[in-house]
Design a protein around this motif. Structure first.
Motif, mmCIF file in Angstrom:
data_model
loop_
_atom_site.group_PDB
_atom_site.id
_atom_site.type_symbol
_atom_site.label_atom_id
_atom_site.label_comp_id
_atom_site.label_asym_id
_atom_site.label_seq_id
_atom_site.Cartn_x
_atom_site.Cartn_y
_atom_site.Cartn_z
ATOM 1 N N ALA A 47 0.832 -1.217 0.000
ATOM 2 C CA ALA A 47 0.000 0.000 0.000
ATOM 3 C C ALA A 47 0.863 1.262 0.000
ATOM 4 O O ALA A 47 0.393 2.339 -0.362
ATOM 5 C CB ALA A 47 -0.935 0.013 1.210
ATOM 6 N N GLN A 97 3.629 2.720 -3.996
ATOM 7 C CA GLN A 97 3.075 3.270 -5.236
ATOM 8 C C GLN A 97 3.789 4.546 -5.659
ATOM 9 O O GLN A 97 3.416 5.137 -6.674
ATOM 10 C CB GLN A 97 1.590 3.628 -5.018
ATOM 11 N N CYS A 98 4.759 4.969 -4.901
ATOM 12 C CA CYS A 98 5.375 6.287 -5.124
ATOM 13 C C CYS A 98 6.000 6.383 -6.515
ATOM 14 O O CYS A 98 6.703 5.479 -6.961
ATOM 15 C CB CYS A 98 6.428 6.547 -4.053
ATOM 16 N N TYR A 99 5.772 7.533 -7.172
ATOM 17 C CA TYR A 99 6.369 7.753 -8.490
ATOM 18 C C TYR A 99 7.889 7.683 -8.435
ATOM 19 O O TYR A 99 8.529 7.201 -9.360
ATOM 20 C CB TYR A 99 5.941 9.129 -9.036
ATOM 21 N N CYS A 136 13.544 10.731 -2.608
ATOM 22 C CA CYS A 136 13.154 9.347 -2.324
ATOM 23 C C CYS A 136 14.276 8.549 -1.670
ATOM 24 O O CYS A 136 14.014 7.703 -0.803
ATOM 25 C CB CYS A 136 12.708 8.648 -3.602
ATOM 26 N N THR A 174 8.624 13.632 3.359
ATOM 27 C CA THR A 174 9.550 14.762 3.340
ATOM 28 C C THR A 174 8.908 15.996 3.954
ATOM 29 O O THR A 174 7.854 16.431 3.493
ATOM 30 C CB THR A 174 9.970 15.051 1.893
ATOM 31 N N ALA A 175 9.551 16.537 4.959
ATOM 32 C CA ALA A 175 9.107 17.826 5.519
ATOM 33 C C ALA A 175 9.794 18.968 4.790
ATOM 34 O O ALA A 175 9.181 19.988 4.485
ATOM 35 C CB ALA A 175 9.405 17.888 7.010
ATOM 36 N N SER A 176 11.095 18.798 4.503
ATOM 37 C CA SER A 176 11.779 19.808 3.694
ATOM 38 C C SER A 176 12.887 19.155 2.876
ATOM 39 O O SER A 176 13.479 18.143 3.285
ATOM 40 C CB SER A 176 12.335 20.945 4.550
ATOM 41 N N MET A 189 5.531 9.154 8.615
ATOM 42 C CA MET A 189 4.316 9.384 7.848
ATOM 43 C C MET A 189 3.111 9.531 8.776
ATOM 44 O O MET A 189 2.894 8.674 9.635
ATOM 45 C CB MET A 189 4.099 8.204 6.901
ATOM 46 N N SER A 195 -2.838 10.028 8.468
ATOM 47 C CA SER A 195 -3.765 10.485 7.420
ATOM 48 C C SER A 195 -3.292 10.075 6.028
ATOM 49 O O SER A 195 -4.068 10.114 5.076
ATOM 50 C CB SER A 195 -3.921 12.008 7.484
ATOM 51 N N PHE A 196 -2.021 9.700 5.907
ATOM 52 C CA PHE A 196 -1.506 9.254 4.620
ATOM 53 C C PHE A 196 -1.836 7.790 4.355
ATOM 54 O O PHE A 196 -1.768 7.334 3.220
ATOM 55 C CB PHE A 196 0.029 9.387 4.613
ATOM 56 N N PRO A 250 -3.663 4.490 3.543
ATOM 57 C CA PRO A 250 -4.940 4.162 2.919
ATOM 58 C C PRO A 250 -5.866 3.510 3.935
ATOM 59 O O PRO A 250 -5.427 2.765 4.811
ATOM 60 C CB PRO A 250 -4.548 3.151 1.839
#
Lengths: 164, 164
Positions: free
Chosen positions: B19, B22-24, B73, B101-103, B155, B158-159, B161
């Motif tokens: 889950a 899926q990151c690009y 990434c 990532t926060a920054s 993470m 809320s991220f 799924p």
């Protein structure tokens, strides 16, 4: 809102010389690319971008690297346009003023939902002949999801393709 | 060097739950994505990536937004692996530790030539339960072309799924 040259709008990137229009992020001639397009709205520059379904981070949210790429190209485009403005010249007149990124900073404030066009809205913090600083806010609808800051520098001659 | 699971190497990203894969940039399940893969080499984490021909800035040079995406990434992957290490747990054990990532900060030191695999080499500057800081150098051959710094945070729920 569909991007493109609706209403006859021409974007900063439409004026890049062909040899400098290959960029994956903003080159109109890169068939695989993102085609970032920027324009003035008063003293701010704006860019609208609709992430594709595969530009995901985790399902439902936009990939942060895409947001960084949008900030990057929109900012260098804005730097170029700001340089023309500072010189009192129209875009597309010679010589070109193409900028590259010296540093890129992005703060991710909130998860960015998929399915909403992103709006980048930028101000030019500093304009010098060889250096422009651009500060950007990234909005998903009315929610600010990220902030960016780019230091752009005039493209070094070593970047320019040799004459054929 | 071909990336993948040659020599039986498994990369940090191979252990992400489906889950969260899926990151690009780094999701093994994103068929359009970059498939960034990272592993330890002693106390450093490393990633090798070969830009595709269309990942260009101006002809002959690599797109800076791609470099930002790789740093992003690779750093969140490193953050995850560092969290497991700090807890004395093997990758893939429960609960997962996925970071966002926060920054993101990237300094572009030199134009990055196309046609050379890029090597990202990172150190973990700080590890806390909910925050990891990763510092990266990007090499094209022996030339340092960029430096990155990512503040990654655990993470938020809320991220995740919703259960099906």
């Amino acid at each position: 809102m569909k991007r493109g040259d609706m209403d006859g709008i021409r974007f900063f990137q439409d004026f890049y010389p062909d040899a400098l229009a290959q960029c994956y992020g903003c080159g109109r001639l890169n068939e695989h690319g993102l085609h970032v397009r920027s324009r003035w709205e008063g003293n701010e520059s704006v860019c609208i971008f609709e992430p594709r379904p595969y530009h995901t981070a985790v399902p439902g949210f936009v990939y942060g690297g895409l947001i960084a790429s949008l900030v990057d190209c929109h900012s260098t485009g804005t730097a170029s346009a700001a340089a023309f403005r500072a010189e009192g010249r129209e875009l597309g007149t010679d010589p070109p003023r193409r900028f590259v990124t010296a540093s890129l900073h992005v703060d991710y404030l909130k998860p960015t939902p998929m399915g909403v066009p992103l709006l980048l809205r930028s101000t030019v913090e500093e304009v010098r002949p060889r250096k422009v600083v651009v500060v950007t806010t990234v909005l998903a609808g009315t929610v600010e999801v990220a902030r960016g800051r780019v230091v752009a520098v005039l493209m070094p001659d070593s970047f320019l393709p040799a004459a054929p």
